[in-house]
Design a protein around this motif. Structure first.
Motif, short mmCIF file in Angstrom:
data_model
loop_
_atom_site.label_atom_id
_atom_site.label_comp_id
_atom_site.label_asym_id
_atom_site.label_seq_id
_atom_site.Cartn_x
_atom_site.Cartn_y
_atom_site.Cartn_z
N VAL A 112 0.85 -1.19 0.00
CA VAL A 112 0.00 0.00 0.00
C VAL A 112 0.88 1.24 0.00
CG1 VAL A 112 -1.86 1.24 1.15
CG2 VAL A 112 -1.80 -1.26 1.23
N VAL A 113 0.77 2.01 -1.06
CA VAL A 113 1.57 3.22 -1.22
C VAL A 113 0.86 4.43 -0.64
CG1 VAL A 113 2.62 4.75 -2.95
CG2 VAL A 113 2.62 2.27 -3.32
N ARG A 114 -0.46 4.43 -0.76
CA ARG A 114 -1.26 5.58 -0.32
C ARG A 114 -2.63 5.09 0.09
NH1 ARG A 114 -5.04 9.45 -2.06
NH2 ARG A 114 -4.41 11.63 -1.73
N GLY A 115 -3.20 5.68 1.16
CA GLY A 115 -4.54 5.32 1.60
C GLY A 115 -4.57 4.05 2.43
N THR A 116 -5.69 3.34 2.37
CA THR A 116 -5.88 2.12 3.15
C THR A 116 -6.66 1.11 2.31
OG1 THR A 116 -6.00 3.41 5.20
CG2 THR A 116 -6.79 1.15 5.30
N ALA A 165 -9.00 -7.73 7.36
CA ALA A 165 -7.88 -6.87 7.76
C ALA A 165 -7.90 -5.57 6.96
CB ALA A 165 -6.56 -7.60 7.54
N GLU A 166 -7.20 -4.58 7.49
CA GLU A 166 -6.96 -3.33 6.78
C GLU A 166 -5.46 -3.09 6.72
OE1 GLU A 166 -9.13 0.01 8.29
OE2 GLU A 166 -11.06 -0.75 7.56
N TYR A 167 -4.99 -2.65 5.57
CA TYR A 167 -3.58 -2.38 5.35
C TYR A 167 -3.40 -0.90 5.06
CZ TYR A 167 -3.20 -7.44 4.99
OH TYR A 167 -3.24 -8.79 5.26
N ALA A 168 -2.68 -0.21 5.94
CA ALA A 168 -2.42 1.21 5.77
C ALA A 168 -1.18 1.41 4.92
CB ALA A 168 -2.24 1.87 7.14
N TRP A 184 -10.82 -3.84 -1.20
CA TRP A 184 -11.56 -2.61 -1.50
C TRP A 184 -10.83 -1.41 -0.89
CZ3 TRP A 184 -12.87 -6.26 2.03
CH2 TRP A 184 -12.95 -5.87 3.37
N CYS A 185 -11.18 -0.24 -1.36
CA CYS A 185 -10.64 1.00 -0.79
C CYS A 185 -11.31 1.24 0.55
CB CYS A 185 -10.90 2.17 -1.74
SG CYS A 185 -10.32 3.77 -1.12
N ALA A 186 -10.52 1.26 1.62
CA ALA A 186 -11.06 1.43 2.97
C ALA A 186 -10.74 2.80 3.54
CB ALA A 186 -10.50 0.33 3.89
N ALA A 187 -10.46 3.76 2.68
CA ALA A 187 -10.11 5.11 3.11
C ALA A 187 -11.00 6.11 2.39
CB ALA A 187 -8.64 5.40 2.80
#
Length: 246
Positions: A112-116, A165-168, A184-187
């Motif tokens: 993950v480069v940006r977002g979550t 899970a979520e990956y920041a 999915w986009c979580a941010a």
């Protein structure tokens, strides 16, 4: 022709990922994609590619708006051995329908480069009475001529959620080819991931599971490749996103 950063990415990919069994390949791919996704490295690579360095016409042909709900930009094409892509996930896309649960043709790693990024992992439930998520099972392959997605119904299935899970930004994961998942986009802002698909012994198809209430899937879904001009413009937009990463 390739520039310094494109050559450097190719050398790293080719020097690290050759001849490994799947379990070791997943670990190596995670290390490589984290190195290439570092803030001191990825913007320079994308900036170089956006000027037309490398193979923009070839990469544009393999870049598109993916049926699973994100934009897919090929950065480095290593043929059957490895493909390095940027995935751009848009906020709110999940509200219009979650992506189908699926596996891949080869081991993968994502950073993950940006977002979550949100992700769920699943496993099949062998006992029909064992609960789980009711789904329709499809075998997905690519057409020989146009490379469109072909979906062949394979019957009903039940799946069990094993991880949520979520990956920041700054984190990532690796998965073997058979792992069932969806992301999915979580941010609230656009999420960017660097995605590495690797391994020369690729499966001929993937398994796709659509939730039963989502209805049936079309037998074929067209894949529209980007024009070179569109592809270069998307690289410029990507550069702006990762240069101001959250």
């Amino acid at each position: 022709m390739g520039g310094r950063h494109v050559h450097g990415a190719r050398r790293l990919l080719e020097g690290t990922l050759e001849g490994l069994p799947e379990e070791d390949l997943v670990r190596a791919a995670r290390t490589v994609v984290a190195r290439l996704g570092a803030p001191e490295r990825l913007p320079a690579l994308v900036r170089e590619l956006a000027t037309g360095v490398g193979d923009p016409s070839g990469c544009a042909l393999l870049s598109y708006r993916h049926v699973l709900g994100f934009d897919k930009l090929l950065l480095v094409d290593g043929g059957p051995r490895h493909m390095l892509r940027a995935h751009i996930w848009h906020p709110g896309a999940r509200a219009t329908g979650r992506e189908d649960i699926h596996n891949h043709r080869s081991p993968l790693a994502s950073y993950v480069v940006r977002g979550t990024l949100g992700m769920e992992l699943y496993e099949p439930v062998e006992d029909a009475g064992g609960g789980g998520l009711a789904a329709s099972w499809y075998r997905e392959s690519l057409s020989d001529e146009e490379g469109h997605w072909l979906l062949e119904p394979a019957g009903p299935a039940r799946l069990r959620l094993t991880q949520n899970a979520e990956y920041a930004a700054g984190s990532g994961y690796g998965l073997p080819s058979y792992a069932l998942h969806r992301a999915w986009c979580a941010a609230p802002e656009t999420t960017v991931t660097l995605f590495l698909e690797t391994g020369s012994g690729r499966r001929t198809h993937t398994d796709v599971f659509a939730e039963a209430e989502a209805g049936s899937r079309a037998e074929a879904v067209a894949k529209r490749p980007m024009e070179v001009k569109e592809y270069l413009a998307e690289l410029e937009s990507l550069l702006a996103l990762i240069s101001a990463r959250s």
